[in-house]
Structure formats: C-alpha cells, structure tokens
Scaffold this active site. Structure first.
Site, mmCIF file in Angstrom:
data_model
loop_
_atom_site.group_PDB
_atom_site.id
_atom_site.type_symbol
_atom_site.label_atom_id
_atom_site.label_comp_id
_atom_site.label_asym_id
_atom_site.label_seq_id
_atom_site.Cartn_x
_atom_site.Cartn_y
_atom_site.Cartn_z
ATOM 1 N N PRO A 10 0.794 -1.226 0.000
ATOM 2 C CA PRO A 10 0.000 0.000 0.000
ATOM 3 C C PRO A 10 0.827 1.276 0.000
ATOM 4 C CG PRO A 10 -0.139 -1.111 2.117
ATOM 5 C CD PRO A 10 0.507 -2.057 1.172
ATOM 6 N N ASN A 11 0.373 2.205 -0.797
ATOM 7 C CA ASN A 11 0.910 3.571 -0.892
ATOM 8 C C ASN A 11 2.247 3.664 -1.625
ATOM 9 O OD1 ASN A 11 -1.283 4.783 0.583
ATOM 10 N ND2 ASN A 11 -0.441 3.801 2.402
ATOM 11 N N ARG A 18 5.300 11.026 -2.326
ATOM 12 C CA ARG A 18 4.909 10.753 -0.952
ATOM 13 C C ARG A 18 6.109 10.948 -0.008
ATOM 14 N NH1 ARG A 18 4.684 4.666 1.371
ATOM 15 N NH2 ARG A 18 3.762 5.173 3.380
ATOM 16 N N TYR A 23 11.241 8.800 1.748
ATOM 17 C CA TYR A 23 11.310 7.776 0.695
ATOM 18 C C TYR A 23 12.047 8.213 -0.566
ATOM 19 C CZ TYR A 23 7.714 5.904 3.797
ATOM 20 O OH TYR A 23 7.040 5.445 4.905
ATOM 21 N N ASN A 79 8.069 -5.284 -0.121
ATOM 22 C CA ASN A 79 7.834 -4.111 0.712
ATOM 23 C C ASN A 79 6.331 -4.057 0.976
ATOM 24 O OD1 ASN A 79 7.559 -1.697 2.001
ATOM 25 N ND2 ASN A 79 8.828 -0.524 0.578
ATOM 26 N N ALA A 82 2.683 -0.396 5.234
ATOM 27 C CA ALA A 82 2.137 -0.400 6.595
ATOM 28 C C ALA A 82 1.566 -1.766 6.999
ATOM 29 C CB ALA A 82 1.069 0.679 6.727
ATOM 30 N N HIS A 85 3.267 -3.883 9.680
ATOM 31 C CA HIS A 85 3.082 -3.673 11.116
ATOM 32 C C HIS A 85 1.716 -4.141 11.608
ATOM 33 C CE1 HIS A 85 6.527 -1.254 10.123
ATOM 34 N NE2 HIS A 85 5.786 -0.400 9.439
ATOM 35 N N ASP A 92 1.085 -15.286 7.703
ATOM 36 C CA ASP A 92 0.596 -16.653 7.448
ATOM 37 C C ASP A 92 0.733 -17.030 5.972
ATOM 38 O OD1 ASP A 92 -0.033 -16.876 10.107
ATOM 39 O OD2 ASP A 92 -2.210 -16.713 9.845
ATOM 40 N N GLU A 103 12.122 -9.155 3.365
ATOM 41 C CA GLU A 103 11.325 -7.990 3.762
ATOM 42 C C GLU A 103 12.149 -6.741 3.462
ATOM 43 O OE1 GLU A 103 10.198 -8.178 7.899
ATOM 44 O OE2 GLU A 103 9.852 -6.016 7.978
ATOM 45 N N HIS A 105 12.353 -2.406 3.404
ATOM 46 C CA HIS A 105 11.848 -1.064 3.713
ATOM 47 C C HIS A 105 12.825 -0.035 3.173
ATOM 48 C CE1 HIS A 105 8.812 -2.900 6.139
ATOM 49 N NE2 HIS A 105 9.750 -3.621 6.714
ATOM 50 N N ILE A 106 12.282 0.966 2.522
ATOM 51 C CA ILE A 106 13.115 2.032 1.968
ATOM 52 C C ILE A 106 13.725 2.836 3.116
ATOM 53 C CG2 ILE A 106 13.033 4.158 0.590
ATOM 54 C CD1 ILE A 106 10.627 2.799 -0.943
ATOM 55 N N SER A 107 12.895 3.144 4.103
ATOM 56 C CA SER A 107 13.357 3.925 5.258
ATOM 57 C C SER A 107 13.851 2.983 6.352
ATOM 58 C CB SER A 107 12.202 4.782 5.786
ATOM 59 O OG SER A 107 11.143 3.949 6.255
ATOM 60 N N ARG A 112 12.257 5.352 13.285
ATOM 61 C CA ARG A 112 11.030 6.146 13.124
ATOM 62 C C ARG A 112 10.064 5.874 14.282
ATOM 63 N NH1 ARG A 112 8.903 5.486 7.172
ATOM 64 N NH2 ARG A 112 7.597 7.212 7.894
ATOM 65 N N ARG A 116 6.256 1.507 14.041
ATOM 66 C CA ARG A 116 6.914 0.881 12.887
ATOM 67 C C ARG A 116 8.004 -0.092 13.318
ATOM 68 N NH1 ARG A 116 4.997 4.076 8.578
ATOM 69 N NH2 ARG A 116 4.573 6.176 9.319
HETATM 70 C C1 DQA Z 1 7.950 1.358 4.434
HETATM 71 C C2 DQA Z 1 7.905 1.653 5.934
HETATM 72 C C3 DQA Z 1 6.498 1.438 6.490
HETATM 73 O O1 DQA Z 1 6.487 1.716 7.886
HETATM 74 C C4 DQA Z 1 5.528 2.391 5.802
HETATM 75 O O2 DQA Z 1 4.214 2.169 6.270
HETATM 76 C C5 DQA Z 1 5.599 2.298 4.325
HETATM 77 C C6 DQA Z 1 6.908 2.182 3.673
HETATM 78 C C7 DQA Z 1 9.322 1.694 3.815
HETATM 79 O O3 DQA Z 1 9.536 1.298 2.671
HETATM 80 O O4 DQA Z 1 10.170 2.341 4.459
HETATM 81 O O5 DQA Z 1 4.591 2.390 3.637
HETATM 82 O O6 DQA Z 1 7.706 -0.023 4.231
#
Ligand code: DQA
Length: 152
Positions: A10-11, A18, A23, A79, A82, A85, A92, A103, A105-107, A112, A116
């Site tokens: 998502p997002n 964003r 990011y 990735n 959210a 979390h 599952d 897994e 994550h960009i950040s 943070r 998270r």
């Molecule tokens: C994220 C970190 C997550 O906490 C956040 O909700 C994202 C992006 C990252 O790529 O750093 O949507 O996965």
C-alpha cells in the site's frame, strides 16, 4: 531463465510524491526499472507488482509459492508498507506458501515511530533490508540471487 518477484504494498504507488524526506524522489516506475536492471546483471527475470489491497498481496504470495515450487521463481522482495506492522494474514501467507521472502523497507523503520518497530513479516522472512533508500531493492535482489545460488 529463473525469475524473482518484486512485490510492493500500500501507498508505494505514490513513491516520488509521498514524503520525499523519508522515501526519496524516485517513482515506483524508477524502482521497477532499477530492479529489472539489477536482475539483468544477474541473469534473472524480474516481475514487478504493486497493490494497495491486503488480499491481493496474499494472492500474489500464494502464486509466488506455486512458482517457487515449480522451480521458476527464486523468491520475493516484499515491501509490504504499513501492512508490515499490522498483518498476521501476510505472515501466514508467507509461511503457508513456503517461498523465500526478503522484507524490504526504503526507510530505516527502527529510527522512526515506535509503531513501525514491530513487523509481523520478519519471523516469516529469510532476512530484512531497511534504511538504504530505493537502492535497498538492488541489495535485496543480490541477496536473493546469492542465496538461490548457494542452495542450488
Ligand atoms: C515502508 C515503511 C512502512 O512503515 C511504511 O508504512 C511504508 C513504507 C518503507 O519502505 O520504508 O509504507 O515499508
């Protein structure tokens, strides 16, 4: 040619516009191009998919599991945004599909907000890449390729 899946949740379709301070300025298209380029350098096909919907991501993991079983797919760089979390269902799905997942994550999620800091995915993943910006996708692809090489 073997392949891998780069799965974004998502997002992440909003990358580039964003929260650029978190990011960066690359768009999802840029990220997918970077992943395909990295795959090419390793002689791996790269499929890319993004969805804002948990169930659709679950279906994508299930399909990745089937493609892994048949020997076509070495694994998934995921990735989950959210959902990382919040989603026991994605945990599952990874366990159930028995596909190697990194897994991503960009950040640096651990630097943070505290909400998270917990991930439902980490116990089901083979490893985590976080905090290296969009270059983390290339690092994760490299790691997946080396792991597949080791286990072949
Ligand atoms: C994220 C970190 C997550 O906490 C956040 O909700 C994202 C992006 C990252 O790529 O750093 O949507 O996965």
């Amino acid at each position: 040619m073997k392949s891998l899946l780069v799965l974004n949740g998502p997002n992440l379709n909003l990358l580039g516009q964003r929260e650029p301070e978190q990011y960066g300025s690359s768009t999802l298209n840029d990220v997918e191009a970077l992943c395909r380029q990295k795959g090419e350098s390793l002689n791996l096909g790269v499929e890319c998919f993004q969805s804002n919907h948990e169930g659709v991501l679950i279906d994508a993991i299930h399909e990745a599991g089937r493609n892994h079983k048949s020997g076509e797919l070495i694994g998934v760089v995921f990735n989950a945004g959210a959902y990382t979390h919040t989603s026991v269902a994605l945990h599952d799905a990874i366990k159930g599909a028995q596909v190697p997942v990194i897994e991503l994550h960009i950040s640096n999620v651990h630097a943070r907000e505290s909400f998270r800091h917990h991930s439902y995915l980490t116990p089901a993943a083979i490893g985590v890449v976080a905090g290296f910006g969009v270059n983390g996708y290339a690092l994760a692809i490299q790691a997946l390729a080396e792991r597949a090489e080791m286990s072949s």
